[in-house]
Write a protein that holds these residues in place. Structure first.
Motif, mmCIF file in Angstrom:
data_model
loop_
_atom_site.group_PDB
_atom_site.id
_atom_site.type_symbol
_atom_site.label_atom_id
_atom_site.label_comp_id
_atom_site.label_asym_id
_atom_site.label_seq_id
_atom_site.Cartn_x
_atom_site.Cartn_y
_atom_site.Cartn_z
ATOM 1 N N GLU A 172 1.001 -1.118 0.047
ATOM 2 C CA GLU A 172 0.019 -0.164 -0.037
ATOM 3 C C GLU A 172 0.980 1.409 -0.100
ATOM 4 O OE1 GLU A 172 -2.624 -0.235 3.328
ATOM 5 O OE2 GLU A 172 -3.538 -2.058 2.404
ATOM 6 N N ALA A 173 1.919 1.227 0.764
ATOM 7 C CA ALA A 173 2.839 2.467 0.874
ATOM 8 C C ALA A 173 3.362 2.530 -0.672
ATOM 9 C CB ALA A 173 3.985 2.038 1.928
ATOM 10 N N VAL A 174 3.864 1.600 -1.233
ATOM 11 C CA VAL A 174 4.670 1.626 -2.306
ATOM 12 C C VAL A 174 3.593 2.204 -3.608
ATOM 13 C CG1 VAL A 174 5.675 0.369 -4.381
ATOM 14 C CG2 VAL A 174 6.308 -0.029 -1.957
ATOM 15 N N GLU A 175 2.356 1.771 -3.211
ATOM 16 C CA GLU A 175 1.382 2.303 -4.280
ATOM 17 C C GLU A 175 1.038 3.698 -4.180
ATOM 18 O OE1 GLU A 175 -0.284 0.960 -7.137
ATOM 19 O OE2 GLU A 175 1.188 -0.598 -6.528
ATOM 20 N N LYS A 176 1.002 4.217 -2.845
ATOM 21 C CA LYS A 176 0.686 5.595 -2.678
ATOM 22 C C LYS A 176 1.784 6.518 -3.276
ATOM 23 C CE LYS A 176 -1.915 5.069 1.709
ATOM 24 N NZ LYS A 176 -2.077 5.274 3.215
ATOM 25 N N ALA A 177 3.023 6.014 -3.060
ATOM 26 C CA ALA A 177 4.517 6.886 -3.367
ATOM 27 C C ALA A 177 4.274 6.729 -4.739
ATOM 28 C CB ALA A 177 5.633 5.974 -2.787
ATOM 29 N N SER A 178 3.931 5.736 -5.625
ATOM 30 C CA SER A 178 4.017 5.633 -6.813
ATOM 31 C C SER A 178 2.859 6.783 -7.401
ATOM 32 C CB SER A 178 3.349 4.311 -7.190
ATOM 33 O OG SER A 178 3.321 4.230 -8.780
ATOM 34 N N GLN A 179 1.717 6.780 -6.923
ATOM 35 C CA GLN A 179 0.643 7.729 -7.326
ATOM 36 C C GLN A 179 1.057 9.032 -7.214
ATOM 37 O OE1 GLN A 179 -2.834 6.749 -4.940
ATOM 38 N NE2 GLN A 179 -3.088 4.950 -6.000
ATOM 39 N N LYS A 180 2.043 9.477 -6.299
ATOM 40 C CA LYS A 180 2.582 10.642 -5.864
ATOM 41 C C LYS A 180 3.770 11.043 -6.972
ATOM 42 C CE LYS A 180 -0.186 12.206 -2.622
ATOM 43 N NZ LYS A 180 -1.088 13.316 -2.762
ATOM 44 N N GLY A 181 4.155 10.041 -7.744
ATOM 45 C CA GLY A 181 5.338 10.271 -8.525
ATOM 46 C C GLY A 181 6.665 10.011 -7.917
ATOM 47 N N ALA A 182 6.668 9.320 -6.845
ATOM 48 C CA ALA A 182 8.007 8.870 -6.287
ATOM 49 C C ALA A 182 8.856 8.033 -6.989
ATOM 50 C CB ALA A 182 7.927 8.559 -4.836
ATOM 51 N N ASN A 183 10.193 7.989 -7.162
ATOM 52 C CA ASN A 183 10.886 7.228 -7.685
ATOM 53 C C ASN A 183 11.667 6.136 -6.473
ATOM 54 O OD1 ASN A 183 10.771 8.031 -10.303
ATOM 55 N ND2 ASN A 183 12.013 9.790 -9.795
ATOM 56 N N GLU A 184 12.164 6.765 -5.423
ATOM 57 C CA GLU A 184 13.042 5.978 -4.499
ATOM 58 C C GLU A 184 12.349 6.407 -3.107
ATOM 59 O OE1 GLU A 184 15.514 3.671 -5.080
ATOM 60 O OE2 GLU A 184 15.098 4.072 -7.259
ATOM 61 N N SER A 185 11.787 5.487 -2.329
ATOM 62 C CA SER A 185 11.160 5.985 -1.168
ATOM 63 C C SER A 185 11.717 5.279 0.141
ATOM 64 C CB SER A 185 9.762 5.621 -1.264
ATOM 65 O OG SER A 185 8.820 6.663 -1.419
ATOM 66 N N LEU A 186 11.591 5.971 1.223
ATOM 67 C CA LEU A 186 11.937 5.392 2.537
ATOM 68 C C LEU A 186 10.352 4.889 2.957
ATOM 69 C CD1 LEU A 186 13.823 4.570 4.858
ATOM 70 C CD2 LEU A 186 12.967 7.092 5.676
ATOM 71 N N VAL A 187 10.346 3.763 3.444
ATOM 72 C CA VAL A 187 8.813 3.315 3.824
ATOM 73 C C VAL A 187 9.424 3.155 5.407
ATOM 74 C CG1 VAL A 187 7.135 1.510 3.937
ATOM 75 C CG2 VAL A 187 8.165 2.516 1.915
ATOM 76 N N PHE A 188 8.764 3.626 6.313
ATOM 77 C CA PHE A 188 8.973 3.498 7.759
ATOM 78 C C PHE A 188 7.754 2.798 8.395
ATOM 79 C CE2 PHE A 188 8.928 4.882 12.137
ATOM 80 C CZ PHE A 188 10.161 4.226 12.666
ATOM 81 N N MET A 189 7.855 1.893 8.779
ATOM 82 C CA MET A 189 6.817 1.132 9.670
ATOM 83 C C MET A 189 6.756 1.274 10.978
ATOM 84 S SD MET A 189 6.347 -2.371 7.475
ATOM 85 C CE MET A 189 5.872 -2.563 5.676
ATOM 86 N N SER A 190 6.202 1.910 11.564
ATOM 87 C CA SER A 190 6.261 2.613 13.098
ATOM 88 C C SER A 190 5.931 1.441 14.049
ATOM 89 C CB SER A 190 5.190 3.812 13.220
ATOM 90 O OG SER A 190 3.839 3.634 12.854
ATOM 91 N N ASN A 191 4.754 0.558 13.685
ATOM 92 C CA ASN A 191 4.502 -0.581 14.673
ATOM 93 C C ASN A 191 5.378 -1.601 14.817
ATOM 94 O OD1 ASN A 191 1.919 0.836 14.796
ATOM 95 N ND2 ASN A 191 0.808 -0.617 13.477
ATOM 96 N N SER A 192 6.167 -1.967 13.558
ATOM 97 C CA SER A 192 7.087 -2.814 13.624
ATOM 98 C C SER A 192 8.490 -2.239 13.482
ATOM 99 C CB SER A 192 7.148 -3.631 12.247
ATOM 100 O OG SER A 192 6.008 -3.998 11.566
ATOM 101 N N ASN A 193 8.459 -0.828 13.600
ATOM 102 C CA ASN A 193 10.025 -0.191 13.796
ATOM 103 C C ASN A 193 10.921 -0.805 12.666
ATOM 104 O OD1 ASN A 193 11.504 1.799 15.081
ATOM 105 N ND2 ASN A 193 12.182 0.407 16.436
ATOM 106 N N LEU A 194 10.501 -0.667 11.337
ATOM 107 C CA LEU A 194 11.143 -1.149 10.310
ATOM 108 C C LEU A 194 11.426 0.119 9.241
ATOM 109 C CD1 LEU A 194 9.730 -4.661 9.544
ATOM 110 C CD2 LEU A 194 11.877 -4.192 10.459
ATOM 111 N N ALA A 195 12.433 0.365 8.660
ATOM 112 C CA ALA A 195 12.902 1.230 7.581
ATOM 113 C C ALA A 195 13.380 0.474 6.381
ATOM 114 C CB ALA A 195 13.861 2.247 7.991
ATOM 115 N N LEU A 196 12.416 0.691 5.480
ATOM 116 C CA LEU A 196 12.880 0.174 4.021
ATOM 117 C C LEU A 196 13.065 1.143 3.123
ATOM 118 C CD1 LEU A 196 10.146 -1.481 5.406
ATOM 119 C CD2 LEU A 196 10.655 -3.058 3.866
#
Length: 133
Positions: free
Chosen positions: A77-101
């Motif tokens: 879902e995060a990648v889809e949202k970033a794609s809709q906004k025209g992003a190329n390279e994104s940092l996805v931070f999952m606050s519940n899991s404390n993961l950064a991708l």
């Protein structure tokens, strides 16, 4: 005179779905390889649409990070949202899991992944957006 020949019907087997075809091809290509991804991980990637680079797979293994179906769905879902906004390279931070991708949105590929212990005091470069889920 009776015909005692054995006839075999030869037909090509086609996979049930494109996902099954990819899984079968991956299994054939990874035969004999010790570091091949487990079946359930490949299936999850195919179902969510987000792939993991070899580097990201190594980070998952070395840092003992387990991604459940919930995290994979949030990631997609995060990648889809970033794609809709025209992003190329994104940092996805999952606050519940404390993961950064770090994700290549264009290729829908996770480049690297860090848990909370490994992401402190780090600087994320070559990104043009961030998505917090």
């Amino acid at each position: 005179m009776t015909d005692n020949s054995i006839y075999r019907l030869q037909q090509s087997m086609t996979p049930v779905s494109p996902i099954a075809g990819k899984l079968i091809n991956n299994a054939k290509n990874n035969q004999g390889k010790q570091n091949s991804a487990p079946f359930d991980q490949i299936l999850s990637q195919e179902l969510t649409g987000v792939k993991f680079s070899q580097h990201a797979l190594q980070r998952l293994q070395s840092r003992n990070i387990k991604l459940g179906q919930t995290e994979l769905l949030k990631l997609n879902e995060a990648v889809e949202k970033a794609s809709q906004k025209g992003a190329n390279e994104s940092l996805v931070f999952m606050s519940n899991s404390n993961l950064a991708l770090v994700v290549s949105v264009k290729n829908k590929t996770v480049i690297t992944i860090m848990d909370g212990a490994n992401s402190k005091d780090n600087v994320f470069t070559n990104i043009d957006s961030a998505v917090i889920v």
